[in-house]
Every structure is written in C-alpha cells, then in structure tokens.
Design a protein around this motif. Sequence first.
Motif, PDB file in Angstrom:
ATOM      1  N   GLU A 101       0.814  -1.215   0.000  1.00 30.97           N
ATOM      2  CA  GLU A 101       0.000   0.000   0.000  1.00 30.97           C
ATOM      3  C   GLU A 101       0.846   1.263   0.000  1.00 30.97           C
ATOM      4  O   GLU A 101       0.461   2.256  -0.602  1.00 30.97           O
ATOM      5  N   ASP A 102       2.003   1.216   0.670  1.00 29.22           N
ATOM      6  CA  ASP A 102       2.874   2.391   0.698  1.00 29.22           C
ATOM      7  C   ASP A 102       3.343   2.745  -0.711  1.00 29.22           C
ATOM      8  O   ASP A 102       3.367   3.922  -1.099  1.00 29.22           O
ATOM      9  N   LYS A 103       3.705   1.736  -1.493  1.00 30.43           N
ATOM     10  CA  LYS A 103       4.141   1.984  -2.872  1.00 30.43           C
ATOM     11  C   LYS A 103       3.005   2.538  -3.720  1.00 30.43           C
ATOM     12  O   LYS A 103       3.199   3.447  -4.523  1.00 30.43           O
ATOM     13  N   ILE A 104       1.825   1.995  -3.516  1.00 30.44           N
ATOM     14  CA  ILE A 104       0.665   2.477  -4.271  1.00 30.44           C
ATOM     15  C   ILE A 104       0.392   3.932  -3.915  1.00 30.44           C
ATOM     16  O   ILE A 104       0.149   4.763  -4.804  1.00 30.44           O
ATOM     17  N   LYS A 105       0.449   4.262  -2.639  1.00 33.88           N
ATOM     18  CA  LYS A 105       0.214   5.655  -2.211  1.00 33.88           C
ATOM     19  C   LYS A 105       1.243   6.601  -2.830  1.00 33.88           C
ATOM     20  O   LYS A 105       0.906   7.703  -3.262  1.00 33.88           O
ATOM     21  N   LYS A 106       2.508   6.169  -2.887  1.00 36.46           N
ATOM     22  CA  LYS A 106       3.556   7.003  -3.490  1.00 36.46           C
ATOM     23  C   LYS A 106       3.292   7.224  -4.975  1.00 36.46           C
ATOM     24  O   LYS A 106       3.467   8.330  -5.495  1.00 36.46           O
ATOM     25  N   VAL A 107       2.877   6.166  -5.669  1.00 34.37           N
ATOM     26  CA  VAL A 107       2.562   6.300  -7.094  1.00 34.37           C
ATOM     27  C   VAL A 107       1.372   7.242  -7.268  1.00 34.37           C
ATOM     28  O   VAL A 107       1.376   8.104  -8.153  1.00 34.37           O
ATOM     29  N   LEU A 108       0.364   7.095  -6.423  1.00 38.64           N
ATOM     30  CA  LEU A 108      -0.797   7.980  -6.506  1.00 38.64           C
ATOM     31  C   LEU A 108      -0.409   9.440  -6.289  1.00 38.64           C
ATOM     32  O   LEU A 108      -0.937  10.336  -6.947  1.00 38.64           O
ATOM     33  N   GLU A 109       0.520   9.677  -5.371  1.00 42.77           N
ATOM     34  CA  GLU A 109       1.008  11.044  -5.149  1.00 42.77           C
ATOM     35  C   GLU A 109       1.684  11.581  -6.405  1.00 42.77           C
ATOM     36  O   GLU A 109       1.490  12.742  -6.772  1.00 42.77           O
ATOM     37  N   LEU A 110       2.470  10.751  -7.069  1.00 42.11           N
ATOM     38  CA  LEU A 110       3.131  11.171  -8.301  1.00 42.11           C
ATOM     39  C   LEU A 110       2.130  11.466  -9.410  1.00 42.11           C
ATOM     40  O   LEU A 110       2.363  12.327 -10.256  1.00 42.11           O
TER      41      LEU A 110
ATOM     42  N   ASP B 176      -0.943  12.560  -8.938  1.00 40.76           N
ATOM     43  CA  ASP B 176      -1.861  13.633  -8.565  1.00 40.76           C
ATOM     44  C   ASP B 176      -1.695  14.823  -9.503  1.00 40.76           C
ATOM     45  O   ASP B 176      -0.582  15.294  -9.731  1.00 40.76           O
ATOM     46  N   GLY B 177      -2.800  15.282 -10.033  1.00 40.21           N
ATOM     47  CA  GLY B 177      -2.774  16.429 -10.939  1.00 40.21           C
ATOM     48  C   GLY B 177      -2.516  16.057 -12.390  1.00 40.21           C
ATOM     49  O   GLY B 177      -2.505  16.923 -13.259  1.00 40.21           O
ATOM     50  N   THR B 178      -2.306  14.790 -12.656  1.00 44.14           N
ATOM     51  CA  THR B 178      -2.110  14.342 -14.038  1.00 44.14           C
ATOM     52  C   THR B 178      -3.400  13.684 -14.529  1.00 44.14           C
ATOM     53  O   THR B 178      -4.337  13.478 -13.763  1.00 44.14           O
ATOM     54  N   LYS B 179      -3.434  13.329 -15.769  1.00 44.31           N
ATOM     55  CA  LYS B 179      -4.586  12.634 -16.331  1.00 44.31           C
ATOM     56  C   LYS B 179      -4.306  11.135 -16.463  1.00 44.31           C
ATOM     57  O   LYS B 179      -4.899  10.454 -17.270  1.00 44.31           O
ATOM     58  N   THR B 180      -3.415  10.648 -15.624  1.00 39.39           N
ATOM     59  CA  THR B 180      -3.017   9.253 -15.664  1.00 39.39           C
ATOM     60  C   THR B 180      -3.716   8.483 -14.560  1.00 39.39           C
ATOM     61  O   THR B 180      -3.757   8.931 -13.421  1.00 39.39           O
ATOM     62  N   SER B 181      -4.256   7.326 -14.905  1.00 32.10           N
ATOM     63  CA  SER B 181      -4.920   6.462 -13.929  1.00 32.10           C
ATOM     64  C   SER B 181      -4.007   5.312 -13.552  1.00 32.10           C
ATOM     65  O   SER B 181      -3.212   4.837 -14.362  1.00 32.10           O
ATOM     66  N   LEU B 182      -4.168   4.842 -12.326  1.00 28.95           N
ATOM     67  CA  LEU B 182      -3.364   3.732 -11.827  1.00 28.95           C
ATOM     68  C   LEU B 182      -4.177   2.445 -11.864  1.00 28.95           C
ATOM     69  O   LEU B 182      -5.236   2.353 -11.243  1.00 28.95           O
ATOM     70  N   ILE B 183      -3.680   1.463 -12.593  1.00 25.93           N
ATOM     71  CA  ILE B 183      -4.256   0.123 -12.603  1.00 25.93           C
ATOM     72  C   ILE B 183      -3.427  -0.716 -11.639  1.00 25.93           C
ATOM     73  O   ILE B 183      -2.222  -0.854 -11.821  1.00 25.93           O
ATOM     74  N   VAL B 184      -4.072  -1.252 -10.615  1.00 27.42           N
ATOM     75  CA  VAL B 184      -3.400  -2.166  -9.698  1.00 27.42           C
ATOM     76  C   VAL B 184      -3.830  -3.569 -10.125  1.00 27.42           C
ATOM     77  O   VAL B 184      -5.024  -3.873 -10.182  1.00 27.42           O
ATOM     78  N   SER B 185      -2.844  -4.398 -10.447  1.00 27.64           N
ATOM     79  CA  SER B 185      -3.130  -5.673 -11.088  1.00 27.64           C
ATOM     80  C   SER B 185      -2.559  -6.854 -10.313  1.00 27.64           C
ATOM     81  O   SER B 185      -1.438  -6.803  -9.811  1.00 27.64           O
ATOM     82  N   PHE B 186      -3.343  -7.911 -10.233  1.00 24.78           N
ATOM     83  CA  PHE B 186      -2.939  -9.181  -9.632  1.00 24.78           C
ATOM     84  C   PHE B 186      -2.989 -10.249 -10.717  1.00 24.78           C
ATOM     85  O   PHE B 186      -3.981 -10.347 -11.447  1.00 24.78           O
ATOM     86  N   HIS B 187      -1.926 -11.038 -10.846  1.00 25.35           N
ATOM     87  CA  HIS B 187      -1.896 -12.159 -11.791  1.00 25.35           C
ATOM     88  C   HIS B 187      -1.449 -13.420 -11.068  1.00 25.35           C
ATOM     89  O   HIS B 187      -0.506 -13.381 -10.283  1.00 25.35           O
ATOM     90  N   ASP B 188      -2.115 -14.518 -11.353  1.00 28.91           N
ATOM     91  CA  ASP B 188      -1.660 -15.834 -10.903  1.00 28.91           C
ATOM     92  C   ASP B 188      -1.682 -16.731 -12.130  1.00 28.91           C
ATOM     93  O   ASP B 188      -2.751 -17.116 -12.602  1.00 28.91           O
TER      94      ASP B 188
END
Length: 139
Positions: A4-13, A15-27
């Motif tokens: 979650e800490d890494k995800i929060k850091k990416v979200l902070e980066l 912020d203010g952009t038009k880029t969305s974050l896809i969080v993905s799980f693969h097995d």
Amino acid sequence: IYGEDKIKKVLELLDGTKTSLIVSFHDFKKTPSRDELVSILKQQIAAGAHVAKLAAMPQKEEDVLNVLSATLEVRRQFPCIPIITMSMGPTGAVTRLVGGLFGSDLTFAVGSQSSAPGQIPVAELRQCFNVIHPTHTEA
C-alpha cells in the motif's frame, strides 16, 4: 498484498495528471478461491487503485465461475470503480467474451501477438461481441 505504501507514493506522483493507476494481480498457475478473489479486488480499491484488475489461471471450470462471481459481487459493491477481470487459458477464454455481463469493464484480444494465454483474436472477439453484446461500443 501489493504494498500500500508503494501504491500511495505512485498515486502522489500521479496527482494532478490525467493518468490512472491500474493495480493488477496475476496468478499464472492457479485461481484463488472466490472469497480471495473478492478480497484481492477490494484491497486494490481500498489502496486507491483507479482500476482494479485480476487475472488467474483456472485448474477447473469452477475456477472460471468463481472469477465471474467475484467480479459481479465487487461490481455491485463498487459500481463506479473500473474493474478488469479474466480467467486465462482455453478454459478461461469465455470470461473474455462474457466478463462484461458480470461487471468487467475491459478485455484483451490478440492483435498481432498474444500477451497472455487464452486471448482471442480481435476479429473473432468482435464477431462474438456482436452476438453477446449487440449494443457494445468499440474503442
């Protein structure tokens, strides 16, 4: 599960952009239980994912049903969060056709080269969509 800490850091980066974050799980070996699939998607959403995604390899037909059922449950709980789910390989290929009926917002098809097992060539996918989703829109 994802850091979650890494995800929060990416979200902070982002912020203010038009880029969305896809969080993905693969097995690529198996499919977690239905409850685990629901939990994974909910954890992704709780961590701040703009889009929650999971892909799993079925060992039996029930695994495919579990992916679709988990998708439907999470879609109903989070109607405004984009979700992408699929079951891989030949057994899971049906999820690429009907996932949208259960709440998956996107599928992947083969253009010139497959990126995952069970992907369907785009021309064939379009033909199937014309039957299954007669009012679908193409990107």
